[in-house]
Design an enzyme around this catalytic site. Sequence first.
Site, mmCIF file in Angstrom:
data_model
loop_
_atom_site.group_PDB
_atom_site.id
_atom_site.type_symbol
_atom_site.label_atom_id
_atom_site.label_comp_id
_atom_site.label_asym_id
_atom_site.label_seq_id
_atom_site.Cartn_x
_atom_site.Cartn_y
_atom_site.Cartn_z
ATOM 1 C CE LYS A 265 -16.990 2.588 -4.525
ATOM 2 N NZ LYS A 265 -16.457 1.703 -5.550
ATOM 3 C CB ALA B 93 -21.432 -7.929 3.447
ATOM 4 C CD GLU B 94 -16.904 -2.396 5.332
ATOM 5 O OE1 GLU B 94 -17.001 -1.799 6.403
ATOM 6 O OE2 GLU B 94 -16.679 -1.839 4.244
ATOM 7 C CB CYS C 181 -20.264 -1.040 -2.126
ATOM 8 S SG CYS C 181 -18.593 -1.586 -1.795
ATOM 9 C CG ASP D 242 -2.126 0.862 1.096
ATOM 10 O OD1 ASP D 242 -3.235 0.308 0.987
ATOM 11 O OD2 ASP D 242 -1.973 2.105 1.076
ATOM 12 C CB SER E 206 -10.802 -1.968 -7.602
ATOM 13 O OG SER E 206 -9.637 -1.879 -6.847
ATOM 14 C CE LYS F 48 -22.958 -5.152 7.471
ATOM 15 N NZ LYS F 48 -22.640 -6.075 6.371
ATOM 16 C CB ALA G 74 -24.101 -8.137 -7.072
ATOM 17 N N PRO H 228 -13.136 5.616 -5.877
ATOM 18 C CG PRO H 228 -12.124 7.585 -5.129
ATOM 19 C CD PRO H 228 -11.822 6.226 -5.687
HETATM 20 C C1 UDX Z 1 -12.533 -1.581 -2.274
HETATM 21 C C2 UDX Z 1 -12.453 -1.635 -3.772
HETATM 22 O O1 UDX Z 1 -11.164 -1.623 -4.160
HETATM 23 C C3 UDX Z 1 -13.371 -0.648 -4.349
HETATM 24 O O2 UDX Z 1 -13.274 -0.579 -5.711
HETATM 25 C C4 UDX Z 1 -14.697 -1.143 -3.952
HETATM 26 O O3 UDX Z 1 -15.702 -0.480 -4.603
HETATM 27 C C5 UDX Z 1 -14.827 -0.994 -2.472
HETATM 28 O O4 UDX Z 1 -13.869 -1.749 -1.880
HETATM 29 P P1 UDX Z 1 -11.640 -0.577 -0.186
HETATM 30 O O5 UDX Z 1 -10.728 -1.714 0.064
HETATM 31 O O6 UDX Z 1 -12.899 -0.513 0.602
HETATM 32 O O7 UDX Z 1 -12.002 -0.512 -1.736
HETATM 33 O O8 UDX Z 1 -10.930 0.808 -0.163
HETATM 34 P P2 UDX Z 1 -9.929 1.361 0.894
HETATM 35 O O9 UDX Z 1 -10.197 0.778 2.237
HETATM 36 O O10 UDX Z 1 -9.932 2.826 0.710
HETATM 37 O O11 UDX Z 1 -8.520 0.747 0.423
HETATM 38 C C6 UDX Z 1 -7.838 1.085 -0.712
HETATM 39 C C7 UDX Z 1 -6.336 1.114 -0.377
HETATM 40 O O12 UDX Z 1 -5.602 1.299 -1.581
HETATM 41 C C8 UDX Z 1 -5.935 2.228 0.576
HETATM 42 O O13 UDX Z 1 -5.275 1.685 1.691
HETATM 43 C C9 UDX Z 1 -4.994 3.105 -0.262
HETATM 44 O O14 UDX Z 1 -3.935 3.666 0.488
HETATM 45 C C10 UDX Z 1 -4.482 2.100 -1.280
HETATM 46 N N1 UDX Z 1 -3.983 2.710 -2.515
HETATM 47 C C11 UDX Z 1 -4.728 3.633 -3.176
HETATM 48 C C12 UDX Z 1 -2.749 2.301 -3.007
HETATM 49 O O15 UDX Z 1 -2.063 1.491 -2.406
HETATM 50 N N2 UDX Z 1 -2.316 2.852 -4.198
HETATM 51 C C13 UDX Z 1 -3.020 3.796 -4.868
HETATM 52 O O16 UDX Z 1 -2.570 4.264 -5.908
HETATM 53 C C14 UDX Z 1 -4.281 4.191 -4.332
HETATM 54 C C1 UDX Z 2 -22.270 -4.667 0.262
HETATM 55 C C2 UDX Z 2 -22.661 -5.989 -0.426
HETATM 56 O O1 UDX Z 2 -23.605 -6.678 0.398
HETATM 57 C C3 UDX Z 2 -21.420 -6.849 -0.676
HETATM 58 O O2 UDX Z 2 -21.772 -8.006 -1.395
HETATM 59 C C4 UDX Z 2 -20.408 -6.033 -1.460
HETATM 60 O O3 UDX Z 2 -19.221 -6.773 -1.669
HETATM 61 C C5 UDX Z 2 -20.090 -4.738 -0.751
HETATM 62 O O4 UDX Z 2 -21.291 -3.992 -0.514
HETATM 63 P P1 UDX Z 2 -21.678 -3.946 2.727
HETATM 64 O O5 UDX Z 2 -21.881 -2.558 2.201
HETATM 65 O O6 UDX Z 2 -20.437 -4.255 3.478
HETATM 66 O O7 UDX Z 2 -21.762 -5.005 1.532
HETATM 67 O O8 UDX Z 2 -22.908 -4.301 3.707
HETATM 68 P P2 UDX Z 2 -24.424 -4.756 3.506
HETATM 69 O O9 UDX Z 2 -24.672 -5.842 4.474
HETATM 70 O O10 UDX Z 2 -24.730 -5.031 2.105
HETATM 71 O O11 UDX Z 2 -25.244 -3.487 3.996
HETATM 72 C C6 UDX Z 2 -25.255 -2.267 3.272
HETATM 73 C C7 UDX Z 2 -26.232 -1.304 3.889
HETATM 74 O O12 UDX Z 2 -27.568 -1.741 3.690
HETATM 75 C C8 UDX Z 2 -26.072 -1.107 5.389
HETATM 76 O O13 UDX Z 2 -26.179 0.268 5.709
HETATM 77 C C9 UDX Z 2 -27.232 -1.884 5.979
HETATM 78 O O14 UDX Z 2 -27.651 -1.386 7.231
HETATM 79 C C10 UDX Z 2 -28.279 -1.676 4.916
HETATM 80 N N1 UDX Z 2 -29.327 -2.709 4.921
HETATM 81 C C11 UDX Z 2 -29.010 -3.999 4.647
HETATM 82 C C12 UDX Z 2 -30.662 -2.350 5.178
HETATM 83 O O15 UDX Z 2 -30.968 -1.175 5.430
HETATM 84 N N2 UDX Z 2 -31.612 -3.327 5.152
HETATM 85 C C13 UDX Z 2 -31.340 -4.632 4.868
HETATM 86 O O16 UDX Z 2 -32.262 -5.455 4.844
HETATM 87 C C14 UDX Z 2 -29.993 -4.974 4.609
#
Ligand code: UDX
Ligand code: UDX
Length: 484
Positions: A304, A189-190, A301, A62, A156, A364, A248, A118
């Site tokens: 976005k 999912a987180e 996600c 990173d 990503s 969540k 999805a 983003p």
């Molecule tokens: C991921 C996916 O990559 C994104 O496309 C998806 O929609 C959501 O989940 P996420 O892991 O959640 O993103 O993002 P983040 O936690 O911000 O991590 C990205 C990392 O990449 C950061 O630690 C950042 O420092 C790093 N980065 C970014 C690099 O190492 N090189 C770069 O040029 C840009």
């Molecule tokens: C989501 C997708 O589920 C996952 O597959 C993808 O890889 C990343 O995006 P995440 O955003 O981590 O995962 O959590 P998710 O459990 O999907 O919840 C998203 C949001 O929806 C949360 O704010 C949650 O509270 C809300 N939610 C979910 C509701 O309001 N009602 C529901 O019934 C389920």
Amino acid sequence: MPGPFRARHFFFKPKFLLAEKFLMTSKKFKKNILCIGAGYVGGPTMTIIANKCPDYKVTVVDISAERIDAWNSDKLPIFEPGLLERVLSVRGKNLFFSTEIDLGIDEADIIFVSVNTPTKMFGEGAGKAVDLQFIEQTARRIKNNSKSNKIVVEKSTLPVRAAEALATILHSGDNSVEFEILSNPEFMAEGTGVSDMENPDRILIGSKDTKSGVAARDVLMDIYLHWVPKERLITTNLWSSELSKLVANAVLAQRISSINTIASLCEVTEADVTEVSRAIGLDSRIGPKFLNAGPGFGGSCFRKDILNLVYLCEYYQLNEVAAFWEQVVSINDYQMERYVKRILQAMFNTLVGKKLAVFGFAFKPDTGDTRDAPAIYICKRLLEEKACLKITDPYALDNARKDLQLTEGKKEFLEDPYEAVEGVHAIALITEWSSYKNLDYQKIFEKMEKPAFIFDGRNCLDHQTLYEIGFNVYPVGKPELSHL
Ligand code: UDX
Ligand code: UDX
């Protein structure tokens, strides 16, 4: 030696030692995997791969030294149940976290790209399109540091046909190295990330339908076959894979917006949205998941990816299709605003000087992540109405402070929910942490101003009991239980 330096020295190896270890350990493994981007996706995914594939060396790099330092410590940069144990069992054996990006690229056979993508906030497509600058920078870096052929895996979330742009950059100039690009979106999912990855519904791999494309796909399949049954590995062309990830998330979010519209109808018709969800969810064609009404969806996600989908449709002049998906986001905005309006109306149309306890700030439960959390919007609106907020959350208070630091108004951040309710007029429950279900609400009621209100944004509390204690209870999508 002063404490902080000792701790840092103990956890974080100097760079040259990491590089040395990196080279020493690289020989005994079947293949070297590199992941660029140690975020919410890259870190956990690679941890599970390293756990399940002891014959592969997995290195996560990173640009942020702070993030890498945290991955090398016992306080990981993200909270995910079960993750720390899994990191500890393989870190230093076949899982490494490093800032040596160029060295890692040079050594890798397979490179996962997991940098953030983003929403673009400037110029063409501002507010909708994906900002691809990190992807492009990463592609150039891979090209400049590769001396041997490599498989590059898009982890990503990207717009459809991004692999084409990636391939063009990688193969530009006079580099004779061959790159095969695969799409392998992450569906975890987180909060449930570890189990989602250890027991996935499916693994999707998109590749070109050429000899080298299929060979690269098989190399990636070999990794997953260490623990995922073959029938759960789905292969498609590159573009279907890229699009499936967006769809999805769009379809999941659409279910939430759908049930949230019905919640508003329930509130005026004395129907109960939980009963409606149950009744429709038992239809096997509909299914019960993602039908919980709430204050709106959040997370990094959903918004976005839908906006990205909308932008793609507009780009291809499919304006009706774009409008359909955009409505999912509009309804989400409407739902967050509706939650605020319900608070305002119930509390005699003024919040000036009133104290509100906010239960939960993470988007969540079981995560400290607050990206696009409904709590951000809701708290800002409540502060605008001049309420004083006492915010509590088990893991997200640091992020909550950052999210609200530029917002004017009185706000406190408190670990202990019992402290947060001291002298408040109302509780706004925004995140359904399980600990909130087991609090002593009689004790809480006694600490509060009267009349005491509770706005259960997640319908996770026992409303009848709260009402009997003396609360005025406002759930989502059901009639209120009020003494007024
Ligand atoms: C991921 C996916 O990559 C994104 O496309 C998806 O929609 C959501 O989940 P996420 O892991 O959640 O993103 O993002 P983040 O936690 O911000 O991590 C990205 C990392 O990449 C950061 O630690 C950042 O420092 C790093 N980065 C970014 C690099 O190492 N090189 C770069 O040029 C840009
Ligand atoms: C989501 C997708 O589920 C996952 O597959 C993808 O890889 C990343 O995006 P995440 O955003 O981590 O995962 O959590 P998710 O459990 O999907 O919840 C998203 C949001 O929806 C949360 O704010 C949650 O509270 C809300 N939610 C979910 C509701 O309001 N009602 C529901 O019934 C389920």
